[in-house]
Scaffold this active site. Structure first.
Site, PDB file in Angstrom:
ATOM      1  NE  ARG A 227      -4.260  -1.371   0.095  1.00  0.00           N
ATOM      2  CZ  ARG A 227      -4.408  -2.388  -0.755  1.00  0.00           C
ATOM      3  NH1 ARG A 227      -3.465  -2.659  -1.636  1.00  0.00           N
ATOM      4  NH2 ARG A 227      -5.512  -3.110  -0.738  1.00  0.00           N
ATOM      5  CG  HIS A 275      -2.638  -0.525  -6.901  1.00  0.00           C
ATOM      6  ND1 HIS A 275      -3.056   0.128  -5.770  1.00  0.00           N
ATOM      7  CD2 HIS A 275      -2.839  -1.850  -6.638  1.00  0.00           C
ATOM      8  CE1 HIS A 275      -3.497  -0.738  -4.874  1.00  0.00           C
ATOM      9  NE2 HIS A 275      -3.372  -1.959  -5.383  1.00  0.00           N
TER      10      HIS A 275
HETATM   11  P1  NDP Z   1      -1.993 -11.396   5.258  1.00  0.00           P
HETATM   12  O1  NDP Z   1      -2.972 -10.825   6.213  1.00  0.00           O
HETATM   13  O2  NDP Z   1      -2.136 -12.821   4.853  1.00  0.00           O
HETATM   14  O3  NDP Z   1      -0.519 -11.233   5.877  1.00  0.00           O
HETATM   15  C1  NDP Z   1      -0.106 -10.107   6.568  1.00  0.00           C
HETATM   16  C2  NDP Z   1       1.282 -10.339   7.151  1.00  0.00           C
HETATM   17  O4  NDP Z   1       1.770  -9.096   7.683  1.00  0.00           O
HETATM   18  C3  NDP Z   1       1.297 -11.345   8.301  1.00  0.00           C
HETATM   19  O5  NDP Z   1       2.451 -12.140   8.229  1.00  0.00           O
HETATM   20  C4  NDP Z   1       1.347 -10.449   9.542  1.00  0.00           C
HETATM   21  O6  NDP Z   1       1.978 -11.028  10.666  1.00  0.00           O
HETATM   22  C5  NDP Z   1       2.207  -9.309   9.025  1.00  0.00           C
HETATM   23  N1  NDP Z   1       2.016  -8.101   9.833  1.00  0.00           N
HETATM   24  C6  NDP Z   1       0.865  -7.413  10.058  1.00  0.00           C
HETATM   25  N2  NDP Z   1       1.087  -6.377  10.886  1.00  0.00           N
HETATM   26  C7  NDP Z   1       2.404  -6.399  11.206  1.00  0.00           C
HETATM   27  C8  NDP Z   1       3.241  -5.622  12.040  1.00  0.00           C
HETATM   28  N3  NDP Z   1       2.763  -4.574  12.731  1.00  0.00           N
HETATM   29  N4  NDP Z   1       4.539  -5.955  12.138  1.00  0.00           N
HETATM   30  C9  NDP Z   1       5.037  -7.011  11.460  1.00  0.00           C
HETATM   31  N5  NDP Z   1       4.310  -7.818  10.654  1.00  0.00           N
HETATM   32  C10 NDP Z   1       2.990  -7.508  10.529  1.00  0.00           C
HETATM   33  O7  NDP Z   1      -1.973 -10.430   4.002  1.00  0.00           O
HETATM   34  P2  NDP Z   1      -1.663 -10.807   2.466  1.00  0.00           P
HETATM   35  O8  NDP Z   1      -0.344 -11.464   2.407  1.00  0.00           O
HETATM   36  O9  NDP Z   1      -2.811 -11.504   1.846  1.00  0.00           O
HETATM   37  O10 NDP Z   1      -1.632  -9.341   1.799  1.00  0.00           O
HETATM   38  C11 NDP Z   1      -0.716  -8.338   2.222  1.00  0.00           C
HETATM   39  C12 NDP Z   1      -1.069  -7.003   1.602  1.00  0.00           C
HETATM   40  O11 NDP Z   1      -0.768  -6.972   0.214  1.00  0.00           O
HETATM   41  C13 NDP Z   1      -2.568  -6.622   1.607  1.00  0.00           C
HETATM   42  O12 NDP Z   1      -2.948  -6.143   2.880  1.00  0.00           O
HETATM   43  C14 NDP Z   1      -2.637  -5.555   0.558  1.00  0.00           C
HETATM   44  O13 NDP Z   1      -2.422  -4.289   1.133  1.00  0.00           O
HETATM   45  C15 NDP Z   1      -1.469  -5.877  -0.373  1.00  0.00           C
HETATM   46  N6  NDP Z   1      -1.921  -6.238  -1.740  1.00  0.00           N
HETATM   47  C16 NDP Z   1      -1.498  -5.465  -2.795  1.00  0.00           C
HETATM   48  C17 NDP Z   1      -1.868  -5.771  -4.088  1.00  0.00           C
HETATM   49  C18 NDP Z   1      -1.353  -4.989  -5.261  1.00  0.00           C
HETATM   50  O14 NDP Z   1      -1.801  -5.210  -6.392  1.00  0.00           O
HETATM   51  N7  NDP Z   1      -0.413  -4.079  -5.086  1.00  0.00           N
HETATM   52  C19 NDP Z   1      -2.744  -6.921  -4.363  1.00  0.00           C
HETATM   53  C20 NDP Z   1      -3.107  -7.676  -3.190  1.00  0.00           C
HETATM   54  C21 NDP Z   1      -2.705  -7.336  -1.927  1.00  0.00           C
HETATM   55  P3  NDP Z   1       1.356 -12.333  11.388  1.00  0.00           P
HETATM   56  O15 NDP Z   1       1.600 -13.465  10.412  1.00  0.00           O
HETATM   57  O16 NDP Z   1       2.168 -12.479  12.612  1.00  0.00           O
HETATM   58  O17 NDP Z   1      -0.092 -12.064  11.615  1.00  0.00           O
HETATM   59  C1  OXD Z   2      -5.863  -5.749  -3.223  1.00  0.00           C
HETATM   60  C2  OXD Z   2      -5.346  -4.848  -4.246  1.00  0.00           C
HETATM   61  O1  OXD Z   2      -5.791  -5.439  -2.020  1.00  0.00           O
HETATM   62  O2  OXD Z   2      -5.627  -5.084  -5.452  1.00  0.00           O
HETATM   63  O3  OXD Z   2      -6.348  -6.838  -3.577  1.00  0.00           O
HETATM   64  O4  OXD Z   2      -4.632  -3.897  -3.927  1.00  0.00           O
END
Ligand code: NDP
Ligand code: OXD
Length: 312
Positions: A227, A275
């Site tokens: 993001r 994006h």
């Molecule tokens: P998940 O919820 O599966 O994973 C999130 C990870 O981040 C977990 O490992 C979590 O830790 C970790 N995390 C959260 N908060 C913290 C913190 N404060 N400190 C350290 N680690 C933290 O998310 P996804 O993998 O499915 O997706 C991640 C992000 O990718 C989405 O939120 C979205 O913003 C972005 N995205 C972007 C896209 C694009 O096209 N650019 C498309 C799709 C997604 P823990 O395992 O310990 O809970």
């Molecule tokens: C998502 C994205 O969060 O496309 O899926 O950014």
């Protein structure tokens, strides 16, 4: 009844596919006539201010996006469970982006492109993949898929998450206490975190200054595919100019679309994409949400429910 409320995507096409997959279960769009009290599920992307008005009998909010940061900020978000999109196709696309940019920075694309422009024959040999470390922030669905695809390429992998992880072939770090140790051994930093109050602005000057500096000749690189709110763009521009960073790949921005007057457009070692790292695919999206809606109607628990207290 399922209501679709999608902005910036082809809502009509998704609605048609949902109607076919769910028939005879009723599916309506924003523009259709319906009684809001009949809506049990709403499928949303970038919901407008009035999206949830009158939806007093919702069983779940279904998010087309994997990231739910914007949805969670909606002032009228109902109290129903939020299910986010978790999908192999989406993970594969994100990993495609990550692998492409990791290998580009590892093989010093910026340096050799500059040499080519200057007609300079300079035989610098990049370190082997095994001598190059890729540190991934966020070890959830997307982070774990990315490491599974980077591992066969031989990179030295490390991860940083909120809670500890034991993943084969990956040195794990967790929490604020281990953040510096994680950064200090990282040459290429990949951000796959959700946007929460704790992670906002995490890609800043202090973070960049802590990355390992003696491995990649041009300096460490960052890749942000999560993001725009994670990054401080003035810090990135400055770090790219003064050598704190050798390169940056950015798929997301503080303001999207990236404003015409952003200095990032002009920076040669900044690689901008609009994006597009990973899109939610209509076919697999309809399959996933239709299955879970039917299963939930049959009494099964909802999968991949967002924890509102954590913010992801
Ligand atoms: P998940 O919820 O599966 O994973 C999130 C990870 O981040 C977990 O490992 C979590 O830790 C970790 N995390 C959260 N908060 C913290 C913190 N404060 N400190 C350290 N680690 C933290 O998310 P996804 O993998 O499915 O997706 C991640 C992000 O990718 C989405 O939120 C979205 O913003 C972005 N995205 C972007 C896209 C694009 O096209 N650019 C498309 C799709 C997604 P823990 O395992 O310990 O809970
Ligand atoms: C998502 C994205 O969060 O496309 O899926 O950014």
């Amino acid at each position: 009844m399922l209501l679709l409320h999608l902005s910036d995507v082809d809502e009509a096409s998704w609605a048609k596919a949902f109607a076919e997959a769910l028939a005879p279960y009723p599916v309506v769009r924003q523009s259709d006539e319906f009684d809001p009290a009949d809506i049990r599920y709403i499928f949303v992307w970038k919901p407008k201010a009035d999206a949830f008005n009158g939806l007093d009998n919702l069983k779940a909010v279904l998010s087309l996006g994997a990231g739910v940061d914007a949805l969670l900020k909606h002032p009228k978000l109902p109290d129903a469970p939020i299910v986010r999109f978790v999908d192999e196709d989406l993970s594969q696309r994100m990993s495609d982006y990550v692998v492409a940019h990791v290998t580009m920075h590892h093989r010093q694309f910026t340096r050799f492109q500059a040499d080519q422009k200057a007609r300079r024959w300079n035989q610098y040999y990049p370190p082997a993949a095994g001598e190059t470390s890729v540190g991934i922030m966020g070890m959830g669905v997307l982070g774990q898929d990315a490491v599974s695809r980077l591992r066969p390429l031989g990179f030295d992998l490390r991860s940083w998450s909120r809670t500890p992880k034991a993943i084969e072939g990956v040195t794990g770090f967790a929490g604020d206490a281990e953040f510096e140790a994680f950064l200090s051994g990282t040459d290429i930093l990949v951000n796959l975190l959700p946007l929460t109050p704790e992670t906002t602005g995490i890609l800043n000057r202090q973070t960049f200054a802590k990355l390992r500096r003696d491995r990649l000749a041009g300096g460490p690189a960052i890749i942000n595919a999560a993001r725009g709110g994670h990054q401080r763009e003035t810090d990135i521009a400055q770090a790219l100019a003064d050598g704190t960073l050798g390169a940056a790949s950015l798929d997301v921005f503080e303001v999207e679309p990236l404003p015409q007057d952003s200095p990032l457009w002009e920076i040669e070692n900044c690689y901008i994409t609009p994006h597009i790292a990973a899109i939610s695919n209509e076919q697999s999206g309809v399959r996933y949400f239709s299955r879970l809606l039917k299963a939930h109607e049959a009494g099964e628990a909802l999968p991949n429910v967002v924890d509102r207290s954590r913010g992801y």
